[in-house]
Motif scaffolding. Structure first.
Motif, mmCIF file in Angstrom:
data_model
loop_
_atom_site.group_PDB
_atom_site.id
_atom_site.type_symbol
_atom_site.label_atom_id
_atom_site.label_comp_id
_atom_site.label_asym_id
_atom_site.label_seq_id
_atom_site.Cartn_x
_atom_site.Cartn_y
_atom_site.Cartn_z
ATOM 1 N N LEU A 123 -96.845 29.881 74.694
ATOM 2 C CA LEU A 123 -97.079 30.415 76.038
ATOM 3 C C LEU A 123 -96.707 29.385 77.094
ATOM 4 C CD1 LEU A 123 -100.371 32.440 75.630
ATOM 5 C CD2 LEU A 123 -98.042 33.278 75.830
ATOM 6 N N THR A 124 -96.947 28.099 76.803
ATOM 7 C CA THR A 124 -96.566 27.068 77.765
ATOM 8 C C THR A 124 -95.057 27.090 77.984
ATOM 9 O OG1 THR A 124 -98.390 25.749 76.957
ATOM 10 C CG2 THR A 124 -96.760 24.618 78.278
ATOM 11 N N THR A 125 -94.314 27.220 76.888
ATOM 12 C CA THR A 125 -92.856 27.290 77.009
ATOM 13 C C THR A 125 -92.452 28.483 77.861
ATOM 14 O OG1 THR A 125 -92.751 26.410 74.783
ATOM 15 C CG2 THR A 125 -90.717 27.292 75.688
ATOM 16 N N THR A 185 -87.704 29.579 85.999
ATOM 17 C CA THR A 185 -86.477 30.274 86.375
ATOM 18 C C THR A 185 -86.690 31.081 87.653
ATOM 19 O OG1 THR A 185 -85.998 30.431 84.033
ATOM 20 C CG2 THR A 185 -84.642 31.736 85.483
ATOM 21 N N ALA A 186 -87.837 31.730 87.767
ATOM 22 C CA ALA A 186 -88.104 32.520 88.967
ATOM 23 C C ALA A 186 -88.119 31.625 90.209
ATOM 24 C CB ALA A 186 -89.440 33.242 88.829
ATOM 25 N N ARG A 191 -79.945 30.337 82.551
ATOM 26 C CA ARG A 191 -81.094 29.445 82.756
ATOM 27 C C ARG A 191 -82.228 29.751 81.776
ATOM 28 N NH1 ARG A 191 -82.044 25.148 82.894
ATOM 29 N NH2 ARG A 191 -84.148 25.295 83.645
ATOM 30 N N LEU A 192 -82.388 31.034 81.438
ATOM 31 C CA LEU A 192 -83.439 31.402 80.484
ATOM 32 C C LEU A 192 -83.169 30.725 79.146
ATOM 33 C CD1 LEU A 192 -84.173 35.215 80.895
ATOM 34 C CD2 LEU A 192 -85.650 33.299 81.461
ATOM 35 N N ILE A 193 -81.902 30.848 78.693
ATOM 36 C CA ILE A 193 -81.558 30.262 77.397
ATOM 37 C C ILE A 193 -81.748 28.744 77.456
ATOM 38 C CG2 ILE A 193 -79.698 29.934 75.743
ATOM 39 C CD1 ILE A 193 -78.580 32.636 76.726
ATOM 40 N N VAL A 198 -85.327 37.135 71.223
ATOM 41 C CA VAL A 198 -85.909 38.403 71.687
ATOM 42 C C VAL A 198 -85.972 38.428 73.220
ATOM 43 C CG1 VAL A 198 -87.949 39.852 71.688
ATOM 44 C CG2 VAL A 198 -87.209 38.787 69.576
ATOM 45 N N SER A 199 -86.403 37.315 73.814
ATOM 46 C CA SER A 199 -86.545 37.306 75.281
ATOM 47 C C SER A 199 -85.202 37.459 75.969
ATOM 48 C CB SER A 199 -87.174 35.999 75.765
ATOM 49 O OG SER A 199 -88.240 35.649 74.971
ATOM 50 N N THR A 200 -84.209 36.704 75.524
ATOM 51 C CA THR A 200 -82.948 36.739 76.266
ATOM 52 C C THR A 200 -82.200 38.041 76.007
ATOM 53 O OG1 THR A 200 -82.041 35.378 74.502
ATOM 54 C CG2 THR A 200 -82.589 34.280 76.541
#
Lengths: 490, 435
Positions: free
Chosen positions: B213-215, B223-224, B363-365, B418-420
């Motif tokens: 969760l920290t990550t 990123t936001a 940036r997410l990756i 999964v997220s990206t």
């Protein structure tokens, strides 16, 4: 091999006598030595400086390769285990010997040490000779630094407070509380106690320094990490709970953000006059007399780690009052257990290095440790080397030359000697995977405890479970045998 | 005759032959390490005389992370259930239900609603069974206990039921979404619900989020923030202002600094007792501010230093996108008396949206790999509060716990993928508009 060795020693002797004679000899012309240690400036500094002298005398080229301390164990092990063997020798922790000796990566130095007259092995204090240099009876490393933890206090502050140097941890807390936040004349409030509590740094040694006196009373062989008879971790009992509470309470009298400070930071704070008390290795002594940085010249007292009047009863897990039977080594009812944290930087040689490189590497390590070099280096704060030779305690001339007053020198060396002579010294954990027990399990739990994520009970339970898990994974019998061997349990 | 046959064969295969060296390189440098680390993650690694010993231990390393002694480290510690827990979970379920309903446009409403709510509830059920922490953890554990089947059977069962649900949804709503599309959506929804349960479980009093969760906090929050700041600066620097080039250059500079340098700089800046800002802080009465001792303030310091470094990247790309849009449209709108907010909303934003979406994806990756900043700033402390998954793996690796380290790295690979992929499917593709 013998002839090369004696030639090298002869060359070293010649080097100290005359530069010219050495220029002719150069027994290691063309040899390049890659020596690894941690990013200094400590340890790397003397290695680089003395390495230059060694180059001039012997013709060998000394490459000093440094990596961050937290990576040293892994980098070196990977280089030797993977067969890369780009590193010929290293200065590292004797505590790691089990992981290096068992797979056969470290060269057995016993024959070389036996023939090396200039090393003056007899002069090395017995504790280091027997525990830091040797593993299962053979010498694998040469001690360059004497390491165990002590307590330091500001003598001027104690005088102003009308207090005596701390004998027990309760005294320590009492002084820290009294001094904390007060201004003792230099316009800035001091912190009562500065202890390195940063995660992934030295905090797991600090907790053992506090806990030692509560856990171990009957001498080194009793062990302070595990019960040697059952291999039960000594981390879930009233003694360890008390140590955790003391440890946490010192944070109240600490500098801001103490839990983010490593030992370099606390040292700086202490020698710039911002702490009343601190726990540290021997480095504070010479650092405190460095006129360039120190603001506490001749205001520093050193003493053996504080002790306790109560010790652990191993059968019940409770704290009980000291008596002659329970605490045979107690003085005035106070049981003390100095902690040989880390064990002192020592030099070891890659067993797979080329024969010529091994000779040169040994000559270099021996050169660093020989009294002529070492007696000077231990008085320089920047080297990170602390006294470990008997002659370094007896002969005060080098210390006075370095700027210590007679009283300060006697005080400092006295504290070291007293700790060294203690039959109740706590040995650092020296069994396979000790890194995982201490640097991962203990350190993480401690960090979470200090951050308030878990309470005392949960902390102890977490450490105990993690330690038992590692022990079970590696094999309990194997670990128990290793632990018993390391502390010399019968 | 024979040689002609041979030549034909070569001609047919030429495409494959030409690509073969590239495939070999990819296999050697990318797939091979991936395979080896997968092997490591199911083994115990130890050094022995004359080599290494790899003992197969099955999924033990993963089980430790998810259910065993390392759960607190990876997933977190469960606290009291917070009051906002229920509403948040309900909101997530509703959001995905609405999403499902939306993706079945063109079908009768009743069918859409049935299919949408069936999908969302199915995911909720799967998430309940999969989440090792969370509001339903005790009941799920009792259910799992009662059924008495091994954990991998549960995993397989959940996966199969998701596929079955996908088949059902496809039958209920035959349309542009295929089986794979439904499977992906359901997986994303389940994963998000598991995450939501983790947030609820660890967000209450006494709870502690773990490295996962920290990550995600660093990645999503960082990123936001970087995007918002970067866009703002880009809009400002696209104006015709004096000293424009100076601002552009100085905003761009932090990107050139190595992350470790950034971390050390921030460590100095954030030191409230001896740092350069200390007098200022004292003047404001914040001299005793100890950000490193509080979990959230320490996390924010890491996030801010990351933002300081990466905002310029957002800035420079968004600036290019803003400047690339047609001047005529903007000028025409301004002539017609449109407010600048209107111009931004209706002209600039649609123009830069595809670039922005791709930028955020990059940036997410990148963000998942954050390691140097928490390592230098806090060593992962206080406690384990600022530890990212990469740092978690690195700390394990440092003590030669290669199996545990590889397991964390594989979990990171899973979470990041999964997220990206979800972000790409749900945000980037719609932003590009219909093709």
């Amino acid at each position: 091999m013998t002839s090369t060795l004696s030639r090298s020693l002869w060359a070293l002797a010649a080097a100290t006598l005359s530069q010219q004679a050495a220029a002719q000899a150069k027994p290691f012309e063309g040899v390049t030595l890659n020596v690894m240690t941690f990013t200094g400036p400590q340890i790397a500094e003397p290695l680089q400086r003395r390495g230059k002298e060694f180059e001039a005398a012997t013709g060998a080229k000394v490459n000093v390769i440094t990596v961050p301390f937290s990576d040293l164990y892994q980098k070196l092990l990977t280089d030797w285990a993977s067969g890369t063997n780009s590193i010929d020798a290293a200065l590292f922790a004797p505590q790691w010997m089990p992981d290096y000796v068992t797979p056969g990566y470290l060269e057995d130095l016993s024959p070389r040490v036996a023939k090396d007259g200039k090393l003056k092995e007899d002069d090395i204090a017995p504790f280091f000779r027997d525990f830091s240099q040797k593993y299962s009876g053979k010498t694998y490393m040469v001690t360059l630094d004497g390491d165990f933890q002590m307590a330091y206090y500001r003598s001027d502050i104690l005088q102003k407070l009308g207090k005596q140097p701390p004998q027990t941890w309760d005294d320590y807390l009492d002084i820290a509380k009294a001094a904390h936040g007060k201004d003792f004349g230099d316009g800035k409030p001091v912190a009562g106690s500065c202890i390195a509590k940063k995660r992934g740094a030295q905090s797991y040694w600090m907790i053992t320094s506090v806990a030692g006196a509560f856990l171990q009373a009957k001498g080194t062989r009793e062990g302070a990490f595990f019960d040697p008879a059952t291999m039960k971790p000594l981390v879930n009992n009233d003694a360890f709970a008390r140590a955790l509470e003391i440890y946490k309470e010192t944070t109240k009298y600490g500098p801001p953000n103490e839990i983010n400070l490593d030992v370099g930071d606390t040292r700086n704070l202490f020698i710039t006059g911002q702490c009343a008390l601190t726990v540290d290795w021997g480095d504070i002594g010479p650092l405190a007399i460095d006129a360039k940085t120190s603001k506490v010249i001749d205001k520093v007292g050193a003493l053996m780690l504080p002790g306790s009047r109560q010790v652990l009863d191993r059968a019940s897990g409770k704290l009980v009052e000291c008596n002659a039977q329970r605490c045979p080594h107690a003085v005035n009812g106070v049981n003390r257990a100095p902690f040989a944290a880390f064990g002192g930087w020592s030099g070891g040689i890659n067993a797979k290095a080329k024969p010529k490189s091994k000779d040169a590497a040994y000559a270099l390590i021996s050169y660093l440790s020989q009294p002529e070099q070492s007696n000077v280096d231990v008085t320089i704060g920047a080297t990170g080397f602390n006294p470990y030779r008997v002659s370094q305690f007896k002969d005060l001339t080098q210390w006075k030359k370095a700027g210590m007053s007679e009283k300060a020198a006697k005080d400092y060396l006295g504290a070291i000697q007293e700790s060294l002579n203690s039959p109740n010294m706590v040995l650092d954990l020296r069994i396979p995977f000790n890194q995982r027990y201490q640097q991962v399990a203990l350190d993480t739990a401690l960090a979470r405890y200090l951050a308030g994520e878990i309470d005392t009970k949960a902390t102890m339970k977490t450490i105990e479970e993690a330690w038992n898990e590692i022990t079970a994974e590696v094999g309990k019998a194997k670990q128990q045998a290793a632990y018993r061997a390391s502390i010399g349990a019968q | 005759m024979k040689s002609g046959h041979w030549r034909d064969w070569i001609d047919e295969q030429s495409g494959r032959l030409f690509i073969a060296p590239a495939v070999a390189v990819v296999l050697a440098f990318s797939i091979f390490p991936l395979g080896v680390s997968a092997l490591l993650s199911v083994s115990r690694f130890s050094l022995q005389a004359g080599g290494v010993d790899l003992a197969f231990i099955g999924a033990l390393n993963y089980r430790r992370l998810l259910l065993g002694s390392q759960q607190y480290h990876f997933l977190g510690t469960q606290g009291e259930l917070p009051v906002w827990g229920g509403p948040v979970l309900a909101l997530v379920v509703a959001l995905f239900g609405a999403g499902f309903v939306r993706s079945m446009r063109g079908l009768p409403d009743a069918r859409r609603w049935t299919a949408g709510s069936a999908g969302a509830l199915g995911c909720l059920l799967a998430a309940t069974l999969l989440a090792p922490l969370g509001p339903f953890q005790a009941r799920a554990a009792a259910l799992i206990e009662a059924a008495d089947v091994p954990w991998f059977a549960w995993l397989g069962g959940v996966a199969l039921s998701l596929v079955a649900l996908a088949l059902l949804l496809q039958r209920l709503a035959p349309g542009r979404i295929g089986i794979a599309g439904w499977c992906g959506r359901l997986l994303a929804a389940t994963f998000t619900m598991v995450l939501a349960m983790l947030v609820i479980a660890t967000g209450g009093r006494g709870g502690q989020p773990g490295s996962m969760l920290t990550t995600l906090f660093y990645v999503v929050g960082g990123t936001a923030l970087q995007f918002a700041l970067g866009l703002g600066l880009a809009m400002l620097c696209a104006q015709n202002i004096r000293g424009r080039d100076f601002f552009r250059l100085s905003f761009f500079l932090p990107l050139m600094v190595t992350p470790v340098g950034v971390a050390y700089t921030f460590r100095m800046l954030a030191d409230m007792s001896v740092g350069p800002l200390a007098p200022l802080a004292r003047w404001f009465g914040m001299g005793a501010l100890t950000w490193a001792q509080d979990a959230w303030s320490a996390r924010w310091v890491v996030l801010l230093s990351d933002a300081w470094q990466w905002t310029p990247f957002m800035f420079i790309v968004l600036l290019a996108a803003v400047e690339g849009q047609s001047r005529e449209q903007v000028e025409a709108a301004q002539l017609d008396g449109a407010s600048s907010w209107r111009v931004f909303r209706d002209i600039t934003w649609p123009g830069i949206a595809p670039t922005a979406a791709a930028l955020v994806l990059i940036r997410l990756i990148e963000g998942f790999k954050i390691v140097d900043l928490p390592n230098v700033l806090t060593n992962g402390g206080p406690g384990i509060a600022t530890e990212s998954m990469t740092l978690h793996a690195f700390i394990d690796w440092r003590t030669l716990n290669l199996g545990g380290s590889a397991a964390v790295a594989y979990m990171l690979l899973f979470v990041a993928t999964v997220s990206t992929v979800s972000f790409f499917q749900f945000v980037v593709r719609p932003a590009r508009g219909p093709r």
